[in-house]
Write an enzyme that holds these catalytic residues in place. Sequence first.
Site, mmCIF file in Angstrom:
data_model
loop_
_atom_site.group_PDB
_atom_site.id
_atom_site.type_symbol
_atom_site.label_atom_id
_atom_site.label_comp_id
_atom_site.label_asym_id
_atom_site.label_seq_id
_atom_site.Cartn_x
_atom_site.Cartn_y
_atom_site.Cartn_z
ATOM 1 N N TYR A 32 39.544 33.346 36.555
ATOM 2 C CA TYR A 32 40.833 32.736 36.240
ATOM 3 C C TYR A 32 41.455 32.108 37.476
ATOM 4 O O TYR A 32 41.025 32.367 38.606
ATOM 5 C CB TYR A 32 41.785 33.766 35.630
ATOM 6 C CG TYR A 32 42.430 34.718 36.613
ATOM 7 C CD1 TYR A 32 43.759 34.535 37.012
ATOM 8 C CD2 TYR A 32 41.732 35.802 37.154
ATOM 9 C CE1 TYR A 32 44.364 35.403 37.910
ATOM 10 C CE2 TYR A 32 42.325 36.673 38.045
ATOM 11 C CZ TYR A 32 43.642 36.474 38.423
ATOM 12 O OH TYR A 32 44.234 37.333 39.318
ATOM 13 N N LYS A 150 37.415 35.383 41.882
ATOM 14 C CA LYS A 150 38.673 35.638 41.163
ATOM 15 C C LYS A 150 38.364 35.938 39.691
ATOM 16 O O LYS A 150 38.530 35.098 38.813
ATOM 17 C CB LYS A 150 39.619 34.453 41.300
ATOM 18 C CG LYS A 150 41.069 34.788 40.954
ATOM 19 C CD LYS A 150 41.985 33.644 41.347
ATOM 20 C CE LYS A 150 43.435 33.927 40.955
ATOM 21 N NZ LYS A 150 44.045 35.012 41.769
ATOM 22 N N GLU A 182 44.213 43.981 51.048
ATOM 23 C CA GLU A 182 45.191 43.007 50.541
ATOM 24 C C GLU A 182 46.122 43.711 49.575
ATOM 25 O O GLU A 182 45.977 44.901 49.302
ATOM 26 C CB GLU A 182 44.482 41.840 49.850
ATOM 27 C CG GLU A 182 43.550 42.252 48.728
ATOM 28 C CD GLU A 182 42.664 41.116 48.237
ATOM 29 O OE1 GLU A 182 43.001 39.947 48.467
ATOM 30 O OE2 GLU A 182 41.634 41.417 47.613
ATOM 31 N N LEU A 206 40.334 38.338 48.365
ATOM 32 C CA LEU A 206 40.367 37.032 47.721
ATOM 33 C C LEU A 206 40.682 35.956 48.752
ATOM 34 O O LEU A 206 41.544 36.144 49.613
ATOM 35 C CB LEU A 206 41.434 37.016 46.632
ATOM 36 C CG LEU A 206 41.527 35.725 45.819
ATOM 37 C CD1 LEU A 206 40.290 35.539 44.961
ATOM 38 C CD2 LEU A 206 42.777 35.722 44.961
#
Length: 286
Positions: A32, A150, A182, A206
């Site tokens: 996505y 992702k 993260e 990411l």
Amino acid sequence: MRTVYVNGDYLPENEAKVSIFDRGFLMADGVYEVTSVIDGKLIDFDGHAKRLERSLNELNMPHPISMDDLLKVHRELVRINEIEEGMIYLQITRGAPDDRDFVFPDPETTPCTIVLFTQNKPGLADSPAAKKGMKVISIEDQRWGRRDIKTVQLLYPSMGKMMAKAAGADDAWMVEDGAVTEGTSNNAYIVRGNTIITRQLSNDILHGITRAAVLRFAKEAQMTVEERAFTIEEAQGADEAFITSASTFVMPVVEIDGAALGDGTPGPVSARLREIYLDESRKAAI
């Protein structure tokens, strides 16, 4: 009633349907992207499109739509739904074979499923949260190893946000082998003086589109950038901290595991970076 996009058709949201055999539903076999909209224009669409292509390639998934056509769909949804500030969610899955199976279906007979919808978010750019900052807690990073893709595998990040909420905080920073990876849906940073510190790119995090833009703008503003791991203890002793994402842009962090940073209010570096990011993004929006 929103208009959404499903497999080539623009439909009222209550008429949109996806098969129960879709691998995104059964296997989280999908990717996505979320693109922000400000002033009715798309922010950093090219960056999101390129990362989408990379995610599809990493999962050996077909590319069901050209980037030019994808841009047209984004713009049409913005127009139809009259979005001035908000987001467009895009999801591509490996499609819906005739039955559940761990083996990938033949892409010639099972086309990908592609879905897009808008989220109207008035005041997105002028968020009150950016003026007061956010509080984060630390949690163990228990996600799979390919966080650079992702994917729609978002259960643990959702659990992390719920842990933060239960602790009276706004979000969580995930920690692996003693260092911050993260946030649950964002990249994490600390600031020491004029130096911005954030974890280096790898499969562990990411590759944020907003991250890339903010670091570029920081260097152009003569700030020093160090891409390396840091600990929660180092973060608690920093002058400032912040996160970046497509939906929050640059968001100051004022408390980590109960320890206030500085005087407990957003610092000048994160505030300046947010200002620069929004100004430059507006100029480049399409």
